[in-house]
Design an enzyme around this catalytic site. Structure first.
Site, PDB file in Angstrom:
ATOM      1  N   ASP A 344       0.846  -1.196  -0.111  1.00 54.43           N
ATOM      2  CA  ASP A 344      -0.059  -0.193  -0.010  1.00 54.43           C
ATOM      3  C   ASP A 344       0.879   1.160  -0.051  1.00 54.43           C
ATOM      4  O   ASP A 344       2.293   1.469   0.240  1.00 54.43           O
ATOM      5  CB  ASP A 344      -0.955  -0.057   1.225  1.00 54.43           C
ATOM      6  CG  ASP A 344      -1.872   1.056   1.282  1.00 54.43           C
ATOM      7  OD1 ASP A 344      -2.371   1.380  -0.045  1.00 54.43           O
ATOM      8  OD2 ASP A 344      -2.447   1.280   2.206  1.00 54.43           O
ATOM      9  N   ASP A 639      -3.919  -2.049   5.299  1.00 55.36           N
ATOM     10  CA  ASP A 639      -4.414  -1.785   6.736  1.00 55.36           C
ATOM     11  C   ASP A 639      -5.839  -1.556   6.602  1.00 55.36           C
ATOM     12  O   ASP A 639      -6.383  -1.403   7.716  1.00 55.36           O
ATOM     13  CB  ASP A 639      -3.816  -0.234   6.742  1.00 55.36           C
ATOM     14  CG  ASP A 639      -4.168   0.872   5.906  1.00 55.36           C
ATOM     15  OD1 ASP A 639      -4.719   0.437   4.845  1.00 55.36           O
ATOM     16  OD2 ASP A 639      -3.577   1.984   6.165  1.00 55.36           O
ATOM     17  N   ASP A 643      -8.269  -4.355   1.910  1.00 59.89           N
ATOM     18  CA  ASP A 643      -6.963  -5.149   1.509  1.00 59.89           C
ATOM     19  C   ASP A 643      -7.199  -6.435   2.293  1.00 59.89           C
ATOM     20  O   ASP A 643      -6.281  -7.441   1.925  1.00 59.89           O
ATOM     21  CB  ASP A 643      -5.890  -4.710   2.422  1.00 59.89           C
ATOM     22  CG  ASP A 643      -5.652  -3.088   1.789  1.00 59.89           C
ATOM     23  OD1 ASP A 643      -5.427  -3.211   0.762  1.00 59.89           O
ATOM     24  OD2 ASP A 643      -5.390  -2.323   2.689  1.00 59.89           O
TER      25      ASP A 643
END
Length: 929
Positions: A344, A639, A643
């Site tokens: 990310d 997070d 995801d």
């Protein structure tokens, strides 16, 4: 009765999983009409009927596997069945101690595996915690509090700042509404929401007329109608994706399973052959069976599972000290074989602290140094610092201070911020320009304001500059501000500068002002025209400084880094360029473009493309699967709830410990306590060290097992039978209990220190090993055979020499003489192990390279084994159990001398192999940034 698709259609309601209705693209009245609802909500009777048809607004999960099924899976492996059979036969033949020891090893391994699996797979249950317990809903036209589980499509709810969104909602009315959607979209700042419909093909993060279940209202209020509940929500769709995501076995578990099958097949074959040889030589059937069992006990590395578990546990402790918390033990080793890290952007590669980096006024461009939430930095022009700043920059920064709702708070030598991150960045920019925020606000007190509304994309404030002086400041999207500026403004020139900043990944805000000499309050029409443009401020969430070095380290280690974010493509590519991830030759892909690719096209694209933006959960999941289909071992970081499916699918899921949701942490194998990409690289380094040490343990343990098997086979095949008539107990160099002593005491005591070995040189300068690389490599097989032959020859040679010294065949019939000869054989094997341990501290180089005293655990292990071996020889209780006998110093010296022969022979083998081995080079990157 459950609702059918036909009954749903007749009621005007969406069927479960039907995504043909684009609620975000419909005006509010059309949404209410399709849901057969009104702005006053449903009646209690209608709500009860729909609840019966749709079911509660909860995320149901599939029933987990039963404890018995989990337990069975731990037992159902060939190696375990051989051990169980050996234990059972030994007990039936009266060898109760041998059987119970083997059975205890089976039980220990089963319990460890059961506990690991039982703790896994709770990620879907964590989704339920994201749905609030109650909410304010309109029933019969009146606001009432109801459990969120009772919400149904068509219900009208009211939300305010601090409320968690209970279901997927279409906004009917809103004021200053901002919703934190990072868990779903990965956006680093709250999303502004409005009632107006948006394009039907808008990405999830651009559906500004919707609020999604599980997200958080950070400011403003709204009245909205429920359009989806339970599994029909975006949260529910993610739950379904998580159920589809596979829990993959790790490279280590696959290779150990393969090794177990090879060892099992070899043991069964050798035991069968040995049984036949024993029968042909005239052994009684019970003795022949006992010899076959003894071979199984000798050849199976009973201590290996414990060694592997402890080595992984030590890796867990080391990683925890480096801010990486392992949730699933095999993940330690998986990190070492990682070939691709999908990461990310926000908070992992970047600081998650918006920072103004560029200014533009009519007099030109300016740069700001410093990153993050700190006033440290300067305003630069052509690389030279400006102090004080010129008037044009002062006016631009002043507008950012006064037209602003945020505030700065110094806290114990550090700076804190309250309010929107974007507005906080403007205040820090002003501090870098030498402006005092508090002083300016006192000198220019605010009289009135038009708050930011997503519909009009601007904010305006009326400030007093003196008794008769009033100023109106405007801040907002460049297009919205330009529309309110005078006709003399060169709009094309401004938009060119906006486009220039946007190509650098900057988020751009425009600022304007006008005099308002007679105003004491603001009316909407006051902010419609007559402004003078002051300039532009461009900001970005900057990369972490340590992330740049960490990406470099990954490339040196042959690991590809790919960015997967919900942010805009331009921003992602700009950050990717700064980090060395993105290459202009291979443009980034958006979720919409990715969805249009076939599997074959995606497979080609994912090899060269390193930046993926505006991704939905299914896009991330598909990307991970595409990489795995090409043979990559994928580490995925994240997070948010969005995801979680990809985290579960990845070979190693990495969740953020600070900003991560409970769902992402439950789905992950590894949790970073500092949310830092550099910690992932440290964990990869630790994973490689763990794997190296496990291979060292294998190279140390397997020669002992093969050596003991050879000792037995040679004894049964060639040694004379003990006793008159050739029908008594076989003359073997070791008893079964002595084999267990070596396997479970001596071997484990010496192998465990190898788990503490420091990492090899250049561990992060070599390519990742291929996922299908066998643990039982050609090198390990050859080394195992060489050392096993040396060990068997030395032990048998001294055993026969001792018998011959004490009288030959007559000594074999003497219990004490036979016990002394067998004890010497055991001592010889243990001596081999002690010296061979030094050689296993590094499998490729000299022990001098790792440092003689770098691993103190080796000295502890050797000292402990010497004490245990002394007890084995001299303690009467142990003599009775293991059939050992005390030895003279001369006999002990001969055992040590023979054991030391392994040093020059294996040392020569190492030297010859090092001359043939080419220097390792890291695997080249598929896309060079």
């Amino acid at each position: 009765m459950r609702e059918t698709p036909r009954s749903r259609k007749q009621a005007g309601l969406r069927a479960p999983g039907d995504r043909s209705v684009s609620w975000h693209a419909l005006p509010p009245e059309a949404v209410l009409a399709q849901l057969t609802s009104t702005a006053s909500g449903l009646t209690e009777a209608a709500a009860r009927e729909r609840l019966a048809r749709h079911g509660p607004n909860v995320l149901e999960r599939e029933r987990p596997e039963s404890a018995w099924r989990l337990l069975w899976r731990q037992v159902n492996s060939p190696l375990i069945w051989v051990l169980i059979a050996s234990a059972g036969l030994a007990i039936l033949l009266g060898k109760v101690t041998d059987g119970l020891v083997v059975a205890a090893v089976v039980v220990l391994n089963t319990v460890i595996g059961f506990v690991q699996e039982y703790r896994a797979g709770r990620a879907i249950a964590a989704l339920n915690h994201m749905v609030p317990e109650s909410t304010l809903v309109l029933r019969d036209g009146h606001p009432v509090t109801r459990p969120a589980a009772e919400l149904v499509p068509g219900d009208v709810v009211q939300l305010a700042s601090g409320d968690r969104v209970p279901a997927d909602l279409r906004l009917l009315h809103s004021r200053n509404l901002q919703v934190e959607e990072a868990a779903l979209t990965g956006e680093s700042v709250p999303s502004s929401k409005h009632v107006a419909a948006v394009a039907g093909d808008a990405e999830l993060g651009d559906r500004a007329s919707l609020a999604f279940g599980g997200t958080l209202v950070t400011s403003g209020t709204t009245t909205a109608v429920v359009v989806a509940t339970g599994r029909d929500t975006e949260l529910g769709r993610i739950s379904h994706l998580m159920e589809q995501a596979a829990d993959l076995s790790t490279p280590l578990t696959r290779e150990l399973s393969r090794l177990g099958r090879v060892i099992t097949a070899g043991i069964v074959l050798m035991s069968g052959v040995l049984l036949g040889v024993g029968m042909l030589r005239g052994y009684p059937f019970s003795d022949a069976v006992l010899v076959a069992i003894t071979l199984a006990v000798a050849a199976i590395p009973e201590g290996l599972p414990a060694i592997v578990t402890i080595a992984l546990a030590i890796g867990v402790q080391r990683m925890a000290a480096r801010r990486a918390v392992i949730r699933k033990l095999p993940a330690v080793e998986t990190l070492g074989s990682t070939t691709v890290i999908c990461t990310d952007k926000t908070g992992t590669l970047t600081r998650n602290e918006m920072t103004v980096q560029a200014l533009w006024t009519w007099k030109g461009h300016y740069a700001l140094t410093g990153v993050g939430h700190t006033p440290r930095g300067q305003v630069l022009r052509h690389g030279r610092p400006l102090s004080p700043v010129p008037e044009d920059v002062y006016a631009l920064l002043l507008a950012g201070v006064l037209c602003n709702e945020a505030d700065l708070q110094p806290r114990e030598g550090r700076w804190g911020m309250t309010g929107d991150p974007t507005e906080g960045a403007l205040l820090f920019a002003a501090k870098k320009g030498g402006l005092g925020v508090t002083d300016l606000r006192e000198r220019h007190p605010r009289l009135d304001a038009i708050p930011f509304e997503s519909e009009h994309q601007f904010m305006a404030t009326l400030n007093a500059g003196g008794p008769e002086h009033r100023e109106l400041f405007l801040k907002g999207a460049p297009e919205a501000v330009l529309r309110r500026c005078g006709p003399q403004t060169d709009r094309d020139a401004v938009l060119e500068q906006v486009d220039r900043m946007a190509r650098q990944g900057l988020r751009v805000l425009a600022f304007a002002r006008k005099d308002a000499p007679h105003s004491e309050a603001l009316a909407p029409h006051d902010a419609e025209e007559g402004f003078t443009l002051l300039g532009l401020q461009g900001m970005i969430d900057p990369p972490r400084e340590e992330a740049v070095a960490s990406v470099e380290a990954c490339h040196a280690a042959g690991i590809h880094v790919k960015m997967m974010t919900g942010d805009h493509l331009g921003t992602a590519e700009a950050i990717g360029l700064q980090l060395g991830i993105h290459s202009p030759e291979h443009p980034g892909l958006t979720g919409a473009r990715l969805a249009a690719l076939s599997d074959a096209e995606l497979g080609r694209a994912v090899r060269d493309t390193n930046v993926f933006a505006r991704l939905a959960p299914e896009h991330k999941l598909r990307l991970v699967r595409a990489l795995q289909a090409q043979g990559d071992v994928v580490a995925m970081t994240g997070d948010g709830v969005n995801d979680a499916p990809a985290l579960k699918q990845a070979n190693i899921g990495v969740a953020m410990g600070i900003t991560g949701t409970a769902v992402s942490r439950e789905a992950a194998d590894l949790v970073l306590t500092d949310d830092n990409f550099a910690t992932i690289v440290a964990a990869v380094e630790e994973g490689r060290r763990v794997y190296d040490n496990l291979v060292k343990s294998l190279a140390f343990v397997l020669p002992t097992n093969l050596g003991l098997a050879l000792i037995l086979m040679l004894g049964v095949t060639f040694f004379p039978l003990q006793g008159a008539g050739g029908v008594h107990e076989p003359l073997l160099a070791m008893r079964p209990t002595q084999l267990l002593w070596i396997n479970l005491v001596a071997t484990v005591t010496l192998a465990l220190p190898l788990a503490f070995e420091a990492r090899e040189r250049h561990v992060m300068r070599r390519p990742p090993r291929a996922p299908d690389t066998p643990v039982l490599s050609h090198f390990v097989v050859m080394r195992t055979g060489l050392v096993a032959l040396l060990m068997a020859a030395g032990a048998i040679g001294l055993f026969l020499w001792e018998l011959q010294r004490q009288g030959g065949r007559a000594a074999a019939a003497n219990a004490l003489a036979l016990a002394e000869a067998r004890t010497m054989a055991v001592n010889t094997v243990v001596s081999f192990q002690i010296f061979y341990l030094w050689l296993c501290r590094t499998l490729t180089g000299s022990t001098r390279e790792v440092g003689f005293s770098s691993n103190r655990a080796v000295f502890v292990g050797i000292a402990l084994l010497v004490l245990l071996q002394a007890a084995f020889m001299y303690v009467p209780f142990l003599q009775r159990i293991f059939g050992s006998a005390p030895l003279s110093w001369g006999a002990i010296g001969r055992s040590v001398l023979v054991g030391a022969a392994v040093l020059p022979i294996v040392g020569l083998e190492k030297w010859l192999r090092s001359r043939r081995r080419p220097a390792p080079t890291p695997r080249s990157s598929r896309s060079t940034a």
